[in-house]
Design a protein around this motif. Sequence first.
Motif, PDB file in Angstrom:
ATOM      1  N   TYR A  27      13.683  12.008  54.578  1.00  0.00           N
ATOM      2  CA  TYR A  27      14.563  11.825  53.420  1.00  0.00           C
ATOM      3  C   TYR A  27      15.189  10.446  53.506  1.00  0.00           C
ATOM      4  CZ  TYR A  27      13.731  16.757  53.282  1.00  0.00           C
ATOM      5  OH  TYR A  27      13.093  17.972  53.247  1.00  0.00           O
ATOM      6  N   ARG A  42      20.073   7.135  45.724  1.00  0.00           N
ATOM      7  CA  ARG A  42      19.743   8.560  45.701  1.00  0.00           C
ATOM      8  C   ARG A  42      18.736   8.862  46.803  1.00  0.00           C
ATOM      9  NH1 ARG A  42      17.878   4.629  42.747  1.00  0.00           N
ATOM     10  NH2 ARG A  42      18.680   5.347  40.749  1.00  0.00           N
ATOM     11  N   MET A  43      18.789  10.114  47.273  1.00  0.00           N
ATOM     12  CA  MET A  43      17.849  10.549  48.299  1.00  0.00           C
ATOM     13  C   MET A  43      16.489  10.813  47.666  1.00  0.00           C
ATOM     14  SD  MET A  43      19.927  10.520  50.775  1.00  0.00           S
ATOM     15  CE  MET A  43      18.640  10.891  51.960  1.00  0.00           C
ATOM     16  N   VAL A  44      15.452  10.479  48.395  1.00  0.00           N
ATOM     17  CA  VAL A  44      14.100  10.813  47.958  1.00  0.00           C
ATOM     18  C   VAL A  44      13.288  11.280  49.172  1.00  0.00           C
ATOM     19  CG1 VAL A  44      13.973   9.299  45.934  1.00  0.00           C
ATOM     20  CG2 VAL A  44      13.353   8.400  48.196  1.00  0.00           C
ATOM     21  N   VAL A  45      12.205  11.958  48.890  1.00  0.00           N
ATOM     22  CA  VAL A  45      11.309  12.419  49.955  1.00  0.00           C
ATOM     23  C   VAL A  45      10.242  11.357  50.191  1.00  0.00           C
ATOM     24  CG1 VAL A  45       9.658  14.202  50.651  1.00  0.00           C
ATOM     25  CG2 VAL A  45      11.657  14.829  49.268  1.00  0.00           C
ATOM     26  N   HIS A  59       7.713  10.145  45.059  1.00  0.00           N
ATOM     27  CA  HIS A  59       7.395  10.780  43.774  1.00  0.00           C
ATOM     28  C   HIS A  59       8.667  10.999  42.969  1.00  0.00           C
ATOM     29  CE1 HIS A  59       3.615  12.677  45.814  1.00  0.00           C
ATOM     30  NE2 HIS A  59       3.533  11.365  45.674  1.00  0.00           N
ATOM     31  N   THR A  60       8.559  10.829  41.677  1.00  0.00           N
ATOM     32  CA  THR A  60       9.750  11.041  40.849  1.00  0.00           C
ATOM     33  C   THR A  60       9.374  11.373  39.412  1.00  0.00           C
ATOM     34  OG1 THR A  60      11.964  10.194  40.376  1.00  0.00           O
ATOM     35  CG2 THR A  60      10.132   8.638  40.156  1.00  0.00           C
ATOM     36  N   ASP A  61      10.397  11.723  38.645  1.00  0.00           N
ATOM     37  CA  ASP A  61      10.245  12.063  37.231  1.00  0.00           C
ATOM     38  C   ASP A  61      10.407  10.775  36.421  1.00  0.00           C
ATOM     39  OD1 ASP A  61      10.924  12.971  34.516  1.00  0.00           O
ATOM     40  OD2 ASP A  61      11.088  14.961  35.426  1.00  0.00           O
ATOM     41  N   SER A  64      13.621   9.911  34.677  1.00  0.00           N
ATOM     42  CA  SER A  64      14.852   9.736  35.456  1.00  0.00           C
ATOM     43  C   SER A  64      15.436   8.333  35.281  1.00  0.00           C
ATOM     44  CB  SER A  64      14.569   9.991  36.942  1.00  0.00           C
ATOM     45  OG  SER A  64      13.697   9.010  37.455  1.00  0.00           O
ATOM     46  N   ALA A  65      16.708   8.241  35.590  1.00  0.00           N
ATOM     47  CA  ALA A  65      17.389   6.940  35.490  1.00  0.00           C
ATOM     48  C   ALA A  65      16.736   5.923  36.407  1.00  0.00           C
ATOM     49  CB  ALA A  65      18.869   7.112  35.844  1.00  0.00           C
ATOM     50  N   LYS A  66      16.326   6.368  37.591  1.00  0.00           N
ATOM     51  CA  LYS A  66      15.750   5.416  38.559  1.00  0.00           C
ATOM     52  C   LYS A  66      14.478   4.775  38.016  1.00  0.00           C
ATOM     53  CE  LYS A  66      15.039   8.865  41.575  1.00  0.00           C
ATOM     54  NZ  LYS A  66      14.971   9.905  40.526  1.00  0.00           N
TER      55      LYS A  66
HETATM   56  C1  LIG Z   1      17.060  15.849  50.117  1.00  0.00           C
HETATM   57  C2  LIG Z   1      16.784  15.379  48.723  1.00  0.00           C
HETATM   58  C3  LIG Z   1      15.527  14.909  48.412  1.00  0.00           C
HETATM   59  C4  LIG Z   1      15.251  14.442  47.123  1.00  0.00           C
HETATM   60  N1  LIG Z   1      14.010  13.962  46.851  1.00  0.00           N
HETATM   61  C5  LIG Z   1      13.744  13.441  45.634  1.00  0.00           C
HETATM   62  C6  LIG Z   1      12.472  12.829  45.359  1.00  0.00           C
HETATM   63  O1  LIG Z   1      11.570  12.778  46.206  1.00  0.00           O
HETATM   64  N2  LIG Z   1      12.280  12.307  44.124  1.00  0.00           N
HETATM   65  C7  LIG Z   1      13.258  12.337  43.163  1.00  0.00           C
HETATM   66  O2  LIG Z   1      13.000  11.829  42.076  1.00  0.00           O
HETATM   67  N3  LIG Z   1      14.463  12.886  43.395  1.00  0.00           N
HETATM   68  C8  LIG Z   1      14.736  13.439  44.609  1.00  0.00           C
HETATM   69  N4  LIG Z   1      15.965  14.002  44.862  1.00  0.00           N
HETATM   70  C9  LIG Z   1      16.976  13.985  43.810  1.00  0.00           C
HETATM   71  C10 LIG Z   1      17.575  12.574  43.733  1.00  0.00           C
HETATM   72  O3  LIG Z   1      18.379  12.340  44.879  1.00  0.00           O
HETATM   73  C11 LIG Z   1      18.394  12.333  42.460  1.00  0.00           C
HETATM   74  O4  LIG Z   1      19.478  13.201  42.411  1.00  0.00           O
HETATM   75  C12 LIG Z   1      17.558  12.501  41.200  1.00  0.00           C
HETATM   76  O5  LIG Z   1      16.229  12.033  41.388  1.00  0.00           O
HETATM   77  C13 LIG Z   1      18.180  11.735  40.034  1.00  0.00           C
HETATM   78  O6  LIG Z   1      18.310  10.389  40.387  1.00  0.00           O
HETATM   79  P1  LIG Z   1      18.442   9.203  39.317  1.00  0.00           P
HETATM   80  O7  LIG Z   1      19.321   9.719  38.203  1.00  0.00           O
HETATM   81  O8  LIG Z   1      19.051   8.088  40.067  1.00  0.00           O
HETATM   82  O9  LIG Z   1      17.075   8.877  38.820  1.00  0.00           O
HETATM   83  C14 LIG Z   1      16.253  14.479  46.129  1.00  0.00           C
HETATM   84  C15 LIG Z   1      17.517  14.977  46.467  1.00  0.00           C
HETATM   85  C16 LIG Z   1      17.769  15.424  47.733  1.00  0.00           C
HETATM   86  C17 LIG Z   1      19.136  15.955  48.057  1.00  0.00           C
END
Ligand SMILES: Cc1cc2nc3c(=O)[nH]c(=O)nc-3n(C[C@H](O)[C@H](O)[C@H](O)COP(=O)(O)O)c2cc1C
Length: 189
Positions: A27, A42-45, A59-61, A64-66
């Motif tokens: 993470y 923000r946390m990501v995998v 990976h992400t949506d 999303s804002a990011k």
């Molecule tokens: C442990 C953990 C892992 C996460 N992994 C992902 C990830 O791989 N990809 C992702 O898009 N968001 C992940 N999230 C959610 C993001 O931290 C974040 O809340 C969400 O993507 C929205 O972010 P944004 O508004 O900045 O785009 C994870 C959250 C946690 C707590």
Amino acid sequence: MTLAKVDASAWAELEAAAADSQSAFRYLNLCSVDADGRPQARMVVLRRVEVARRLLEIHTDVRSAKWQEISADPLVTILGFGPQPKVQLRLQGSAELHGPASECAAEAWSLLPRSTRSTYMGGPPGDDIGERSASEGRIADADGQAFFGVLIFRAETLDWFQLRHADNRRAVFAYDHLGPLTSSRWVNP
Ligand SMILES: Cc1cc2nc3c(=O)[nH]c(=O)nc-3n(C[C@H](O)[C@H](O)[C@H](O)COP(=O)(O)O)c2cc1C
């Protein structure tokens, strides 16, 4: 430990983390800058690592804002922390975005388990859910793929910091565009 070994071990840890959900570096904190110049984190995998080219896959949506932030400004920082030993990895570089129509996203999607795919089937991230329960907002599997994006981060520098009782250590590394290490040095912590 030599500088070369510090660099190699940091990347070995990242590579291992992509395959191990228990690893601390599984993470990571992905940091970008928004349209107002405000830092966002923000946390990501960590999904995949290519050590030779210094690439990390996330990976992400795409709603999303990011995704919007990084489309406008691809310079990002990735921060990770491993507790044993206490090591901070601060990677700076740029991100390449591969949207739902790309081959890269199609391939990554094909490898995802159903449970992970389902996380892309809800409404746009950050939108109000209102009175609906989260599950009511779900849509079909095929549509989840329409929101799935792959971010490939390429590290340009690594700032490695180890917290110790008295003598903290810090080293900085730089990589060229294709991945090889171009400079490494110890710096004051
Ligand atoms: C442990 C953990 C892992 C996460 N992994 C992902 C990830 O791989 N990809 C992702 O898009 N968001 C992940 N999230 C959610 C993001 O931290 C974040 O809340 C969400 O993507 C929205 O972010 P944004 O508004 O900045 O785009 C994870 C959250 C946690 C707590």
